[in-house]
Design an enzyme around this catalytic site. Structure first.
Site, PDB file in Angstrom:
ATOM      1  CB  CYS B  73     -84.889 -27.810  67.429  1.00 54.36           C
ATOM      2  SG  CYS B  73     -85.083 -29.082  68.788  1.00 54.36           S
ATOM      3  CG  HIS B 185     -86.191 -27.444  73.115  1.00 57.11           C
ATOM      4  ND1 HIS B 185     -85.521 -27.887  71.952  1.00 57.11           N
ATOM      5  CD2 HIS B 185     -85.249 -26.836  73.748  1.00 57.11           C
ATOM      6  CE1 HIS B 185     -84.260 -27.558  72.249  1.00 57.11           C
ATOM      7  NE2 HIS B 185     -84.050 -26.838  73.099  1.00 57.11           N
ATOM      8  CG  HIS B 187     -89.408 -24.050  77.032  1.00 56.37           C
ATOM      9  ND1 HIS B 187     -89.619 -25.355  77.199  1.00 56.37           N
ATOM     10  CD2 HIS B 187     -90.245 -23.114  77.241  1.00 56.37           C
ATOM     11  CE1 HIS B 187     -91.094 -25.146  77.157  1.00 56.37           C
ATOM     12  NE2 HIS B 187     -91.471 -23.869  77.379  1.00 56.37           N
TER      13      HIS B 187
END
Lengths: 358, 358
Positions: B73, B185, B187
């Site tokens: 983040c 997240h 990615h």
């Protein structure tokens, strides 16, 4: 050892292997079973030139049944399992949801890709029950019982290798729901393939190149080098050596070689078989103590091809696990699944030391 | 698109890709970080003649941190993440726990096996953050944002391919904790290998044999045959075709090819990149509706080798999942892990129909 052949209700073959030579087997399976699917097919992956088997009927196979419905336990109290007997030592039978079948039919596809040859999913898939005790591990077996399993592997390797069209016989055990095992009863499987599998084919090619370059036998020389280096050896017995390969690709991986070069399990003599089970049972017990919990593992017998005119095969066992820590599994990530490029988080020398020190 | 290069506290490179050409990037990482490990090594598996990477420092890598500790983040409220900026569009940076490193040192082993050559774990591993939104899926990205990711892949492919010693660049996304993804997240990753990976090497060999035998290009002909057959095509756009390969080995597998034969992502022109993201976003959304839950998947870009003098590569995306049913995963069992012999439970034509019908 006494061997008894029989037939299950849907025509599948079952073979009892008994320690007691006077054992008498009940041979009638009273169940009303549907016919076994013969819909398996092979298709050639044109990008990798490798056969892929397709067995869509397997989607409905038995999946983690409760203990009281285990299909691999002996039959009892009116409940009929896959084994129509109230007890057994070791038993093998044809899988009810086989990936490969000797009766596989030619595939029918509306619009095939002409660059993707198809053929029947010919072959055979057998289940090997290691013990009638639902809760036993292979590591719990007595030496005599484990020896009986080796004899069953040898028998099935010979018998299946004689089937017209079978080119390789693969005996293996997968243990642990972490790796997708759908039945918890101690059992293994045997696949009879109509071709040399990609890994075996690669091993044969590499060994042939090595022989051409050096005149030597690759497996013999790798084994000798590991015995010389010592640091990766986990255990040795009169006839066998177990070591972590110097380029191990799994977080736990042990290769077990007989010192005398043989091609297949049936080639092992009595002394080698007896000696193997002692070393193997000890090794399996060490594996379960590595993280103080049952280690999910695959134990894979690499045998030479059925026809091995160039004599490039060397029987060995590859025992490996995806557990990389007590609470973590090694998953095949992008690099492994996408590129077949393995990356491991542990060093072989460290794994060997930990397994020796247990 | 604006590209800004900077350096993290421990010397790792970070690259910002901004949609806004006037973006100004804060470039200072205030953290006190330990040096990145350079202990990676390669060892050659002598039985398969394949390199295996070993990166034992990765055992301590970040594992499923809580959302508020996500290292991908943006930095905020005094919490410093891997990205020293309060927001970003797309960012790539060198992995803090790399499997491969341009500074990898020669391996030191007490008793090596002389049949197992070793070399430094040279290469590079980058992380690609697709969005600053922790909860976004790739499928949620706007077309402009997804296009920015494609441009980042293209940029990194070119830049990493220019590093001396890099022979292949692999851009991929792994999604889902079911396949071992350690950070939620959105990615992906990029690996720059110092060799041609086993799968790519095999594809090049097979394509070379095909050209010799037929004079044609294997990938071009496979694509043409699937467009002709129709039944396995999932989606088509002006420049791209997505189809389930006729010999798919995974329960869900889609190959996406540009119609114009190019070798690598940087070779794609603007129209092809714009067209790709529309088709790809639609495809990803279909995958998540297949079982009405986020599908664990690997999306793997197969690019030609950095030096492709024989021009055998054909850029394509291999998108695949191990989910074989809403509540079941396909595990690599004995036959796949032990023998590399794949068996699948679903037919490609059925998967293609289901994906089309969503």
């Amino acid at each position: 050892m006494k061997k008894t052949n029989a037939t299950l209700a849907d025509g599948r073959e079952i073979v009892y292997f008994d320690l007691d030579d006077s054992a008498v087997r009940e041979l009638v399976d009273p169940r009303d079973l549907p016919a076994v699917s013969t819909a398996s097919q092979f298709r050639l992956d044109p990008l990798l030139d490798e056969w892929v088997a397709m067995a869509s009927h397997r989607q409905s196979r038995t999946f983690l049944p409760p203990d009281e419905e285990c299909p691999l336990c002996p039959s009892s109290d009116g409940r009929h399992t896959e084994i129509p007997a109230s007890d057994y030592d070791v038993v093998t039978f044809e899988n009810r949801f086989p990936s490969l079948s000797t009766a596989a039919e030619p595939p029918q596809v509306d619009a095939p890709n002409p660059l993707v040859p198809m053929r029947p999913g010919f072959g055979r898939c057998e289940v090997v029950c290691f013990s009638s005790d639902h809760n036993a591990r292979f590591a719990d077996l007595s030496a005599a019982q484990a020896r009986l399993v080796v004899d069953a592997w040898a028998d099935r390797t010979t018998e299946l290798g004689e089937l017209d069209g079978v080119e390789q016989v693969f005996c293996f055990e997968s243990r642990g729901k972490e790796i997708g095992v759908t039945l918890s009863h101690p059992h293994g499987q045997i696949y009879a393939y109509p071709y040399l599998t990609p890994r075996s084919s690669r091993m044969v090619d590499v060994a042939a190149r090595y022989r051409k370059r050096t005149g030597g036998d690759l497996h013999t020389d790798v084994l000798a080098a590991e015995r010389e280096a010592r640091v990766r050896v986990v255990a040795e017995s009169t006839h066998w050596t177990a070591f972590v390969p110097a380029a191990a690709r799994w977080p736990v991986e042990v290769h077990v070689y007989p010192r005398r070069r043989v091609r297949k399990i049936p080639d092992l003599d009595d002394a080698e078989r007896d000696d193997f089970v002692v070393l193997y049972l000890d090794l399996l017990q060490r594996l379960d103590r590595l993280y103080d919990s049952p280690l999910p593992y695959i134990s894979a017998w690499h045998q030479g091809p059925v026809v091995d005119t160039e004599e490039l095969g060397y029987l060995h066992l590859q025992l490996f696990s995806i557990r990389r820590a007590a609470d973590k599994l090694k998953f095949l990530a992008g690099t492994e699944s996408g590129m077949n490029a393995f990356i491991t988080d542990v060093l072989p020398e460290d794994v060997a030391r930990r397994l020796r020190d247990i």
